[in-house]
Motif scaffolding. Structure first.
Motif, PDB file in Angstrom:
ATOM      1  N   GLY A 151      42.120   9.485  14.119  1.00  0.00           N
ATOM      2  CA  GLY A 151      42.700   8.155  14.016  1.00  0.00           C
ATOM      3  C   GLY A 151      42.405   7.324  15.244  1.00  0.00           C
ATOM      4  O   GLY A 151      41.435   7.559  15.971  1.00  0.00           O
ATOM      5  N   ALA A 152      43.263   6.345  15.484  1.00  0.00           N
ATOM      6  CA  ALA A 152      43.103   5.421  16.609  1.00  0.00           C
ATOM      7  C   ALA A 152      44.370   5.429  17.452  1.00  0.00           C
ATOM      8  O   ALA A 152      45.468   5.674  16.941  1.00  0.00           O
ATOM      9  N   ALA A 153      44.201   5.159  18.754  1.00  0.00           N
ATOM     10  CA  ALA A 153      45.350   5.167  19.665  1.00  0.00           C
ATOM     11  C   ALA A 153      45.324   3.936  20.555  1.00  0.00           C
ATOM     12  O   ALA A 153      44.252   3.438  20.925  1.00  0.00           O
ATOM     13  N   MET A 154      46.525   3.462  20.885  1.00  0.00           N
ATOM     14  CA  MET A 154      46.672   2.441  21.918  1.00  0.00           C
ATOM     15  C   MET A 154      47.211   3.137  23.163  1.00  0.00           C
ATOM     16  O   MET A 154      48.259   3.795  23.110  1.00  0.00           O
ATOM     17  N   GLU A 155      46.490   3.012  24.287  1.00  0.00           N
ATOM     18  CA  GLU A 155      46.857   3.683  25.528  1.00  0.00           C
ATOM     19  C   GLU A 155      47.142   2.640  26.603  1.00  0.00           C
ATOM     20  O   GLU A 155      46.375   1.691  26.762  1.00  0.00           O
ATOM     21  N   THR A 206      45.500  -1.825  29.256  1.00  0.00           N
ATOM     22  CA  THR A 206      45.661  -1.314  27.886  1.00  0.00           C
ATOM     23  C   THR A 206      44.289  -1.031  27.295  1.00  0.00           C
ATOM     24  O   THR A 206      43.372  -1.857  27.404  1.00  0.00           O
ATOM     25  N   TYR A 207      44.160   0.121  26.681  1.00  0.00           N
ATOM     26  CA  TYR A 207      42.901   0.510  26.038  1.00  0.00           C
ATOM     27  C   TYR A 207      43.163   0.649  24.535  1.00  0.00           C
ATOM     28  O   TYR A 207      43.972   1.472  24.111  1.00  0.00           O
ATOM     29  N   PHE A 208      42.466  -0.192  23.735  1.00  0.00           N
ATOM     30  CA  PHE A 208      42.640  -0.154  22.281  1.00  0.00           C
ATOM     31  C   PHE A 208      41.418  -0.774  21.613  1.00  0.00           C
ATOM     32  O   PHE A 208      40.910  -1.796  22.088  1.00  0.00           O
ATOM     33  N   PRO A 233      39.549  10.149  24.203  1.00  0.00           N
ATOM     34  CA  PRO A 233      38.489   9.631  25.088  1.00  0.00           C
ATOM     35  C   PRO A 233      38.643   8.137  25.324  1.00  0.00           C
ATOM     36  O   PRO A 233      39.283   7.421  24.551  1.00  0.00           O
ATOM     37  N   GLN A 234      38.045   7.660  26.410  1.00  0.00           N
ATOM     38  CA  GLN A 234      37.967   6.224  26.694  1.00  0.00           C
ATOM     39  C   GLN A 234      36.503   5.896  26.992  1.00  0.00           C
ATOM     40  O   GLN A 234      35.919   6.424  27.941  1.00  0.00           O
ATOM     41  N   TRP A 235      35.926   5.008  26.177  1.00  0.00           N
ATOM     42  CA  TRP A 235      34.524   4.629  26.323  1.00  0.00           C
ATOM     43  C   TRP A 235      34.425   3.141  26.634  1.00  0.00           C
ATOM     44  O   TRP A 235      35.088   2.317  26.009  1.00  0.00           O
ATOM     45  N   TYR A 236      33.568   2.818  27.617  1.00  0.00           N
ATOM     46  CA  TYR A 236      33.413   1.440  28.065  1.00  0.00           C
ATOM     47  C   TYR A 236      31.956   1.006  27.965  1.00  0.00           C
ATOM     48  O   TYR A 236      31.046   1.848  27.824  1.00  0.00           O
TER      49      TYR A 236
END
Length: 205
Positions: free
Chosen positions: A137-141, A147-149, A180-183
């Motif tokens: 799924g998707a997450a808001m961090e 904020t990462y979303f 994970p966090q991708w930029y």
């Protein structure tokens, strides 16, 4: 006249005897009918609501983003609310919403809200159920003002539940979640792995 009445009475007696013989139950020649009832804890179309409280542990961190530097996060907690529906007696689909947090060593709070779509394989033995779930799924961090979303969220868990009544089961489970966090600039890419121990109750209907 007397002969006519006597003859009529004799006819009635013979007719009564013949019909009584035809209508007599033939119990000796009839086969016994046996009914078998198969009972499963869950049937296709059955549903349940899952409510859980969790203790969460950060497992693997590293990289340039301050949140994921080794030792920055402490043990936290989470809650989960989910809806599931059985496709077969042993397979269900569902959706779970988590609300989690982990404090940092600087007394700040990292929060995350993943929404997971999942499949659950659930064998059972007597009143015990053994759900194994995989979800994506998707997450808001959120951390400080950042904020990462939307962030990817992948989770797997396994547990054991006891069906106390037809409507309620109680149990525990252990899970792993990958965030994970991708930029756009790959040097800022990072990831986190959390494990959780959960106590849960499920309402079946």
């Amino acid at each position: 006249m007397k002969r006519l009445i006597a003859g009529f009475c004799a006819f009635l007696l013979v007719a009564t005897a013949v019909f009584a013989q035809e209508n007599a139950p033939e119990t000796d020649e009839e086969d016994d009918i046996t009914y078998t009832i198969d009972y499963n804890l869950n049937q296709p179309g059955d549903q349940y609501i899952n409510i859980a409280l969790m203790v969460t542990f950060p497992m693997n961190f590293g990289g340039s983003f301050p949140l994921y530097r080794t030792g920055q996060l402490n043990t936290g907690g989470a809650g989960m609310l989910g809806y599931h529906r059985f496709i077969t007696s042993w397979l269900a689909w569902g959706i779970d919403i988590n609300f989690g947090y982990n404090p940092t060593i600087g007394s700040n709070i990292f929060t995350y809200v993943p929404i997971m779509f999942n499949l659950t394989l659930q064998p059972w033995f007597k009143r015990f159920e053994f759900p194994i779930t995989l979800g994506v799924g998707a997450a808001m961090e959120s951390y400080l003002s950042r904020t990462y979303f939307p962030g990817l969220a992948v989770k797997g868990d396994a547990g054991i539940f006891y069906r106390a009544t037809p409507s309620w089961s109680f149990g525990a489970a252990y899970d792993f979640m990958y965030l994970p966090q991708w930029y756009d600039d790959p040097q800022y890419n990072d990831y986190g792995i959390f494990s959780s121990i959960m106590l849960a109750a499920r309402y079946h209907f």
